[in-house]
Design a protein around this motif. Sequence first.
Motif, short mmCIF file in Angstrom:
data_model
loop_
_atom_site.label_atom_id
_atom_site.label_comp_id
_atom_site.label_asym_id
_atom_site.label_seq_id
_atom_site.Cartn_x
_atom_site.Cartn_y
_atom_site.Cartn_z
N GLY A 52 -27.63 31.27 -22.09
CA GLY A 52 -27.34 31.69 -24.11
C GLY A 52 -26.67 32.69 -24.46
O GLY A 52 -25.62 31.89 -26.03
N TYR A 53 -25.69 32.94 -23.85
CA TYR A 53 -24.48 33.61 -24.65
C TYR A 53 -23.35 31.86 -24.82
O TYR A 53 -22.27 32.49 -25.49
CB TYR A 53 -23.29 34.30 -23.41
N GLU A 54 -23.61 30.96 -23.62
CA GLU A 54 -22.14 30.55 -24.75
C GLU A 54 -23.06 29.44 -25.35
O GLU A 54 -22.02 28.83 -26.33
CB GLU A 54 -22.11 29.34 -22.91
N ARG A 55 -24.37 29.55 -25.58
CA ARG A 55 -24.72 28.87 -26.98
C ARG A 55 -24.38 29.24 -28.11
O ARG A 55 -23.69 28.63 -29.57
CB ARG A 55 -26.52 28.65 -26.34
N ALA A 56 -23.92 31.03 -27.92
CA ALA A 56 -24.01 31.69 -29.38
C ALA A 56 -22.50 31.38 -29.49
O ALA A 56 -21.99 30.94 -30.98
CB ALA A 56 -24.20 32.74 -29.29
N LEU A 57 -21.34 31.30 -28.42
CA LEU A 57 -19.92 30.84 -28.43
C LEU A 57 -20.07 29.88 -29.53
O LEU A 57 -18.85 29.67 -30.14
CB LEU A 57 -19.22 30.99 -27.42
N LYS A 58 -20.33 28.99 -28.61
CA LYS A 58 -20.30 27.41 -28.81
C LYS A 58 -20.92 26.96 -30.25
O LYS A 58 -20.11 26.02 -31.40
CB LYS A 58 -20.94 25.47 -28.33
N GLU A 59 -21.86 27.69 -31.20
CA GLU A 59 -22.07 27.19 -32.18
C GLU A 59 -21.29 27.96 -33.31
O GLU A 59 -21.02 27.37 -34.57
CB GLU A 59 -23.98 27.94 -32.87
N PHE A 60 -20.64 28.95 -33.27
CA PHE A 60 -19.24 29.79 -33.99
C PHE A 60 -18.04 29.34 -33.49
O PHE A 60 -17.24 30.12 -34.28
CB PHE A 60 -19.57 31.15 -33.29
N HIS A 61 -17.87 28.09 -32.36
CA HIS A 61 -16.43 27.42 -32.44
C HIS A 61 -15.63 28.84 -31.91
O HIS A 61 -15.01 28.81 -31.51
CB HIS A 61 -16.00 27.26 -33.19
N LEU A 62 -15.91 29.74 -30.90
CA LEU A 62 -15.91 30.58 -30.31
C LEU A 62 -15.04 29.97 -28.82
O LEU A 62 -16.11 29.09 -28.01
CB LEU A 62 -16.20 32.07 -30.23
N PRO A 63 -13.76 30.32 -27.84
CA PRO A 63 -14.02 30.22 -27.10
C PRO A 63 -14.61 30.77 -25.77
O PRO A 63 -14.91 31.60 -25.65
CB PRO A 63 -12.18 30.19 -26.70
N ILE A 64 -15.01 30.14 -24.62
CA ILE A 64 -15.81 30.29 -23.70
C ILE A 64 -13.93 30.63 -22.54
O ILE A 64 -13.91 29.51 -22.11
CB ILE A 64 -16.97 29.63 -22.97
N ARG A 65 -14.02 31.77 -22.58
CA ARG A 65 -13.43 31.52 -21.75
C ARG A 65 -13.64 32.81 -20.31
O ARG A 65 -13.99 33.79 -19.92
CB ARG A 65 -12.09 33.21 -21.89
N ASP A 66 -12.70 32.41 -19.09
CA ASP A 66 -13.38 32.20 -17.74
C ASP A 66 -13.48 34.09 -17.53
O ASP A 66 -13.78 35.04 -16.70
CB ASP A 66 -12.26 31.24 -16.55
N GLU A 67 -11.57 34.65 -17.65
CA GLU A 67 -10.94 35.53 -17.35
C GLU A 67 -12.45 37.35 -18.37
O GLU A 67 -11.88 38.02 -18.08
CB GLU A 67 -10.13 36.21 -17.49
N TRP A 68 -13.48 36.37 -19.25
CA TRP A 68 -13.33 37.36 -19.93
C TRP A 68 -15.00 37.17 -19.25
O TRP A 68 -16.41 38.04 -19.71
CB TRP A 68 -14.28 37.15 -21.32
N ILE A 69 -15.68 36.62 -18.01
CA ILE A 69 -16.61 36.66 -17.61
C ILE A 69 -16.43 37.16 -15.95
O ILE A 69 -16.20 36.35 -15.39
CB ILE A 69 -17.62 34.76 -17.63
N TYR A 70 -17.44 38.16 -16.63
CA TYR A 70 -17.23 38.86 -14.60
C TYR A 70 -18.61 39.69 -14.17
O TYR A 70 -19.43 39.40 -14.47
CB TYR A 70 -16.78 40.74 -15.10
N HIS A 71 -18.40 38.35 -12.97
CA HIS A 71 -19.75 38.40 -11.71
C HIS A 71 -19.78 39.94 -10.80
O HIS A 71 -19.24 39.40 -10.68
CB HIS A 71 -19.81 37.33 -11.21
N THR A 72 -21.04 40.70 -11.50
CA THR A 72 -20.93 42.24 -10.13
C THR A 72 -21.94 41.39 -9.47
O THR A 72 -22.20 40.42 -9.02
CB THR A 72 -21.51 43.01 -11.15
N LYS A 73 -21.77 42.31 -8.41
CA LYS A 73 -21.88 42.20 -7.14
C LYS A 73 -23.59 42.62 -6.42
O LYS A 73 -24.34 43.07 -6.07
CB LYS A 73 -21.63 42.84 -5.96
#
Length: 328
Positions: free
Chosen positions: A196-217
Amino acid sequence: MANIQQIAERAGVSVATVSRVLNNATTVSPKTRNRVENAIKELNYQPSMLGRNLRNSESRLILILLPNFSNPFYSEIINGIQDTVISKGYNILLCETDSKPERENIYFNMVKNKLADGVISMDPTINMKKLNELAEQHPVILCSEYEEGGCIPYVTVDSELAAYQAVKHLIKLGNEKIALINSDEKFLYARQRRAGYERALKEFHLPIRDEWIYHTKGLDFQHGVHAMRMLLQQEEKPTAVFAVSDTLAIGALKAINNEAKDLGPIAVVGFDNITFSSMTNPTLTTVSQPMYDMGCNAAEMLMSSMKGEKVENIVLDHELIIRESTMG
């Protein structure tokens, strides 16, 4: 404590007749039923639920499987389940699996051995292979987390759509640098909320940047604090954050309050609408899941399944609750 023989003597009937009255049999005349009921009252007789349940081959007990008791997300769902099953003469047993297979086996064996009548699982870490095997012979319902294309009925919300709407809200506020605090993507909800996060970014032509995606334990508050600290160490810092649970989002707010005062406001959106989300500073914008209704629906579905009825999946509505954390 009076027993069934004493009731029979007082009422002047056989033990079998008393038993028929206790089991609401229609073959007893109103006059006889009245005599037996009066004897029960006079002697203050309490029927043994265990004996009755054994005769009927049921325990009147429902197991609720949770990964842990610490996540406040579960409490409202449990209230919904409890209110529903108690109104139908059942009790619940909360079972913390702590993601340990040996604990799961204990609970599964309780159902197999007729010590419990059914299972509602809210545990995303559960062994689905074993749960599916159990569901072939016994009533099982999934609540919140479920299996795509699976056979076990579930009640949930549309996590992907909810995440998309939450991130779209951040974009419409003018944010173009939006981070995601996600949990482990072995869980379906984590994959759906990222989608859902990626779908919104793509719709508005915003970059999906790995360094801004943090996976918690994990989903604890401290995991949110740590995740936000890591994001704030990036050379280019996000102006907004979407966290896949309120506990993570509240942790993120704590880190922002402590460490990002000089950076200007960072908007935060969570997911769940737990009670604490309206107590934070600032109060938290979040996706509200109808947790109490989820519990009620899961319990109703289980009761239907226990009667041998076919049960359909339910996807409930969610709502974006806008509070101070996205108001600048």
